[in-house]
Design an enzyme around this catalytic site. Structure first.
Site, PDB file in Angstrom:
ATOM      1  N   HIS A 139     -52.436 -14.621 129.314  1.00  0.00           N
ATOM      2  CA  HIS A 139     -51.298 -14.819 128.405  1.00  0.00           C
ATOM      3  C   HIS A 139     -50.385 -13.612 128.254  1.00  0.00           C
ATOM      4  CE1 HIS A 139     -52.045 -18.775 126.592  1.00  0.00           C
ATOM      5  NE2 HIS A 139     -53.334 -18.499 126.649  1.00  0.00           N
ATOM      6  N   SER A 201     -55.864 -17.724 134.928  1.00  0.00           N
ATOM      7  CA  SER A 201     -57.156 -17.101 134.604  1.00  0.00           C
ATOM      8  C   SER A 201     -58.327 -17.891 135.173  1.00  0.00           C
ATOM      9  CB  SER A 201     -57.297 -16.925 133.086  1.00  0.00           C
ATOM     10  OG  SER A 201     -57.270 -18.176 132.423  1.00  0.00           O
TER      11      SER A 201
HETATM   12 CO    CO Z   1     -54.832 -19.948 126.296  1.00  0.00          CO
END
Ligand code: CO
Ligand code: PHE
Length: 295
Positions: A139, A201
């Protein structure tokens, strides 16, 4: 600031879920073990390699500029100096997922909550809740991008508003977050690229989202996205593609009040639906899709 404290799982009407203290906590950097640092190092190296030619240019550049240390868990304080200078955002340490309103209030004030703990070595490939790697690696880089940084703040303010309107508005807004911030794709001159944190991720989804024949890839349309259910336990059946972060900003600048009113009580769409009105980049084969379980 208080000391980190992770509470236990509790039984709720949605099953057993982890519940966390909502306060901001100091990152207990000295408390990370060699195993923690090693998990970061392995995940970092694996994803940086996978993301070349897959993640959006803006993401890769921002991530490089931020100075994430490859072999030690970065210190939030160091990143805050860089971030603060770039866009005024700040990271705050948290125990994990926050209540919605608390989360929105952080975003509206340009604070991004980052889970302080990192997954265990046997969870490298999948974890059902956000940890430090997802939050920080996934993020935080785009908070360096001025346009995306503004989008996240606007989302926070929009969240506070939706919260006041009720559960249905919240559900529609949550789908926007899911299909952009978490699982968004962007069209670049060289082809489709990833910018969503949930994808960047994840080693499996980094490849799946771009290369698998199974999912749909559909042009971003605000109301279409808000009507679309999603998967929390498997790869997405549909990814929505933006042309630029500016487009995302412009399309979401309007007052959502009338949209929420229009969508209220309307039917939601299955995660894998394709409509005649969709701008289809690729129509998924649907292979391997579970038939139930959309949220
Ligand atoms: Co998230
Ligand atoms: N324009 C939205 C509203 O009126 C706020 C918002 C902006 C929500 C950007 C999400 C992203 O509620």
């Amino acid at each position: 600031m208080s000391q980190p404290r992770r509470l236990e799982n509790v039984q709720t009407d949605r099953g057993s879920i982890p519940v966390y203290a909502t306060g901001v906590v100091a990152q207990p950097w000295d408390g990370y073990t060699e195993t923690d640092h090693d998990v970061w190092k392995r995940l970092y190296a694996r994803q940086r390699e996978l993301l070349v030619g897959r993640a959006s240019d803006a993401f890769l550049r921002a991530q490089a500029e931020m100075g994430l240390t490859p072999d030690r868990i970065p210190r939030f304080d160091d990143l805050n100096r860089v971030l603060g200078e770039a866009t005024g955002w700040q990271l705050v340490g948290v125990e994990g997922l926050l209540p919605e309103l608390t989360f929105f209030e952080h975003l509206a004030n340009r604070r991004f909550p980052v889970t302080w703990w990192i997954r265990r070595p046997e969870q490298l490939d999948y974890l059902s809740e956000p940890d430090l790697f997802h939050d920080l690696f996934g993020h935080v880089p785009l908070l360096m991008n001025p346009v995306f940084a503004d989008y996240m703040e606007a989302y926070g303010r929009g969240g506070i508003k939706a919260h006041g309107l009720g559960a249905e508005a919240m559900q529609h807004l949550a789908r926007l977050y899911w299909y952009t911030v978490e699982f968004g794709l962007i069209r670049e001159p060289a082809g489709l690229r990833i910018y969503g944190s949930g994808i960047v991720s994840s080693s499996g989804e980094s490849v799946h989202s771009l290369e698998s024949a199974s999912p749909n890839r559909i042009g971003f349309d605000l109301e279409r996205v808000m009507r679309t259910r999603y998967r929390i336990d498997t790869f997405q059946q549909t990814y929505f593609v933006i042309d630029s972060f500016e487009q995302l900003m412009e399309d979401t600048a309007q007052d959502f009040g009338p949209i929420y009113a229009r969508l209220a009580d309307g039917d939601s769409l299955p995660a894998g639906a394709v409509l005649d009105t969709d701008q289809v980049h690729t129509r998924g084969s649907g292979e391997g899709w579970a038939s139930a379980g959309d949220t």
